[in-house]
Enzyme design. Sequence first.
Site, PDB file in Angstrom:
ATOM      1  N   GLU A  16      14.029 -48.789 -51.336  1.00 59.42           N
ATOM      2  CA  GLU A  16      15.182 -47.852 -52.151  1.00 59.42           C
ATOM      3  C   GLU A  16      15.775 -48.193 -53.171  1.00 59.42           C
ATOM      4  O   GLU A  16      15.814 -48.962 -53.495  1.00 59.42           O
ATOM      5  CB  GLU A  16      16.709 -47.939 -51.023  1.00 59.42           C
TER       6      GLU A  16
ATOM      7  N   ARG B 139      13.121 -61.014 -41.612  1.00 57.45           N
ATOM      8  CA  ARG B 139      13.412 -61.332 -42.804  1.00 57.45           C
ATOM      9  C   ARG B 139      13.030 -62.570 -43.348  1.00 57.45           C
ATOM     10  O   ARG B 139      13.496 -63.344 -42.904  1.00 57.45           O
ATOM     11  CB  ARG B 139      14.779 -60.313 -42.726  1.00 57.45           C
TER      12      ARG B 139
ATOM     13  N   LYS C  96      19.680 -57.034 -52.601  1.00 61.50           N
ATOM     14  CA  LYS C  96      19.704 -56.231 -54.576  1.00 61.50           C
ATOM     15  C   LYS C  96      21.394 -56.425 -54.226  1.00 61.50           C
ATOM     16  O   LYS C  96      21.749 -55.973 -55.425  1.00 61.50           O
ATOM     17  CB  LYS C  96      19.342 -54.607 -54.121  1.00 61.50           C
TER      18      LYS C  96
HETATM   19  P1  ATP Z   1      18.714 -55.529 -49.431  1.00 61.52           P
HETATM   20  O1  ATP Z   1      19.257 -56.040 -48.415  1.00 61.52           O
HETATM   21  O2  ATP Z   1      18.263 -56.141 -50.743  1.00 61.52           O
HETATM   22  O3  ATP Z   1      18.989 -54.450 -50.008  1.00 61.52           O
HETATM   23  P2  ATP Z   1      17.222 -53.460 -48.388  1.00 61.52           P
HETATM   24  O4  ATP Z   1      16.527 -53.675 -47.242  1.00 61.52           O
HETATM   25  O5  ATP Z   1      18.378 -52.869 -48.558  1.00 61.52           O
HETATM   26  O6  ATP Z   1      17.199 -54.640 -48.877  1.00 61.52           O
HETATM   27  P3  ATP Z   1      14.756 -51.806 -48.952  1.00 61.52           P
HETATM   28  O7  ATP Z   1      14.459 -51.102 -50.524  1.00 61.52           O
HETATM   29  O8  ATP Z   1      15.501 -50.738 -48.474  1.00 61.52           O
HETATM   30  O9  ATP Z   1      15.765 -52.629 -49.719  1.00 61.52           O
HETATM   31  O10 ATP Z   1      13.943 -52.313 -48.454  1.00 61.52           O
HETATM   32  C1  ATP Z   1      12.322 -52.099 -48.423  1.00 61.52           C
HETATM   33  C2  ATP Z   1      11.807 -52.808 -47.786  1.00 61.52           C
HETATM   34  O11 ATP Z   1      11.130 -54.428 -48.155  1.00 61.52           O
HETATM   35  C3  ATP Z   1      12.393 -52.805 -46.547  1.00 61.52           C
HETATM   36  O12 ATP Z   1      11.297 -52.296 -45.238  1.00 61.52           O
HETATM   37  C4  ATP Z   1      13.006 -53.888 -46.228  1.00 61.52           C
HETATM   38  O13 ATP Z   1      12.841 -54.128 -44.168  1.00 61.52           O
HETATM   39  C5  ATP Z   1      12.348 -55.004 -47.055  1.00 61.52           C
HETATM   40  N1  ATP Z   1      12.916 -55.501 -47.344  1.00 61.52           N
HETATM   41  C6  ATP Z   1      14.078 -56.325 -47.581  1.00 61.52           C
HETATM   42  N2  ATP Z   1      14.580 -56.914 -47.358  1.00 61.52           N
HETATM   43  C7  ATP Z   1      12.931 -57.845 -46.754  1.00 61.52           C
HETATM   44  C8  ATP Z   1      13.234 -59.129 -47.189  1.00 61.52           C
HETATM   45  N3  ATP Z   1      14.227 -59.771 -47.430  1.00 61.52           N
HETATM   46  N4  ATP Z   1      12.658 -60.420 -46.214  1.00 61.52           N
HETATM   47  C9  ATP Z   1      11.485 -58.894 -45.519  1.00 61.52           C
HETATM   48  N5  ATP Z   1      11.220 -57.943 -45.936  1.00 61.52           N
HETATM   49  C10 ATP Z   1      12.561 -57.173 -46.657  1.00 61.52           C
HETATM   50 MG    MG Z   2      18.533 -50.806 -47.756  1.00 61.03          MG
END
Ligand code: ATP
Ligand code: MG
Length: 564
Positions: A46, A271, A281
């Site tokens: 995102e 994760r 983020k």
């Molecule tokens: P955050 O919680 O940091 O905002 P998010 O999952 O909302 O992370 P996205 O931009 O939606 O952020 O993530 C893109 C991809 O990266 C998704 O498929 C998500 O599952 C993966 N991802 C995000 N954080 C992690 C993590 N800590 N470990 C493994 N994969 C991750």
């Molecule tokens: Mg997200």
Amino acid sequence: MDKELMKNNDDREAVSGNFIHSFIDEDIAKGGRYEGKTVHTRFPPEPNGYLHIGHAKAVCINFATAEKYNGFCNLRMDDTNPSKEDVEYVDAIEEDIHWLGFDWGDRFYYASDYFEQMYEYAVELIKKGLAYVCELNADQMREYRGDLKTPARSPYRDRPIEESLDLFERMKNGEFENGAYTLRAKMDLASGNFAMRDPVIYRINHTAHHRTGDKWCIYPMYDFAHPIEDAIEGITHSLCTLEFESHRPIYDWVIDNISAPAKPRQIEFARLGINNTVVSKRRLRALVEEGIVAAWDDPRMPTICGLRRRGYTPKAIRSFCEQVGVAKVNSTIEYSFLEHCLRDDLNNTAQRIMAVLRPIKLVITNYPEGKTEEFTVENNPNCPEDGSRSITFSRECYIEAEDFLEVPFKKYQRLYPGNEVRLKSAYIVKCTGCEKDENGNVTTVFAEYDPATRGGDTPDGRKVRGTIHWVDAGNYVDAEVRLYDNLFTDPEPDTGDKNFMDYINPESLVVLKNCKVEAFIKETDKQYFQFMRTGYFCLDNKDSSKDSPVFNRSVSLKDGFKKK
Ligand code: ATP
Ligand code: MG
């Protein structure tokens, strides 16, 4: 801690070898919906912040899986939520993934390009009697949610199809305020999985989108949008993190009930969590916005750009992600393991150099004034192909202030009156005393050298225990050096009901000016260095210039990670 680490290692073992690949192998063997299909994954960030080390893991898993099966991996901006998205982030995400060494070719997509299709699929669901326009607001929705024994309720569930179609179109046309209506999928109000109790799939949000502007004022929810995005792109395996496991039935429901062009399979993995930092983020943005760090690429940040600026290499990060592996259980990895992976890479690649971080002068009183000698030293003893360079030596040089003590403590083997020490690659010198300023601080140390020890050898075989680094006081470059420590004073600043902001380490950055670095620094284009005895450093890619270099300490030399 170590026990914990071992336990995590065992968990990793148990499911590694990569359960994702086992699932894919099974799918391929089974045929059916995967018959003759090329494995196709996607990384769907995102664009509402910079990528962090957790994302790096997801990037590696998706691209490496595609690579293993000679398939494809798309890069898709999952920009279905207009509120916090920005082009700045899109560019940064692309840069970071390329830097990690992955390429999506021409398979770059925006989820927002599918808004029209998503809308059509929603209409299809309404027409099939599988979605309805609901008027419950968020509070009421919670109230009507039921519990394990009581199913949820919505008074609008049996709204006639025509009415829902009309209202949904008017939602799209902007006739209603935010929150006045939602579109809900008719799944299962009695489901033990609460996510399945008629989830909202569209909501009204009068916010301009960074790409579609004011065209839309209704936006699809993740659970509805994501399977459609995957299906449109022909994704075969949609790899995501564990928190989506309970949403998989929704994913499958959507795919099964719309005329989807493909039937992707969602597979969840753990994760990545790391101690001594935060990987979210939202938290990282708070650190930037509150001025705790300078920017998203502050070298203390676990963002990809922060790690890059700190001196992490793509190889170190990829090796870290590979070794962490994929698991089905969330676990916390030691930050020291990330550092270990960096040392592992830099040990074989970094340019060796001498630099004095907190200098005092050493005068070799029996060395002729005006004389200069050259010594040839290896650029990297682990990599003979890297060749050698020459360093100069003269009557005065800089040494670390801490390498001299007027009164030594027990086992101190560096300079003190009467003691012999090796100046790395040059000569053995014997300390004869020092000079102090009016405050009693040592300003200059004196020593005499033994001309028979050129290169640092003792021809008579006498033992000289200490070896220290030095820089010729007639031939050096002044540099700024930035030393970093953990950003937090608590190893787990973000667990339980802790507020991570309460644990900011005020000493996470120490800036040293007028450090003395070998003049060789002016001649080389190298980026990564090992300063003898003080750590691995890299040139700061923003603040550094040829004439006034700035170095970031990437990692210390001593490995805090204990291998079992
Ligand atoms: P955050 O919680 O940091 O905002 P998010 O999952 O909302 O992370 P996205 O931009 O939606 O952020 O993530 C893109 C991809 O990266 C998704 O498929 C998500 O599952 C993966 N991802 C995000 N954080 C992690 C993590 N800590 N470990 C493994 N994969 C991750
Ligand atoms: Mg997200």
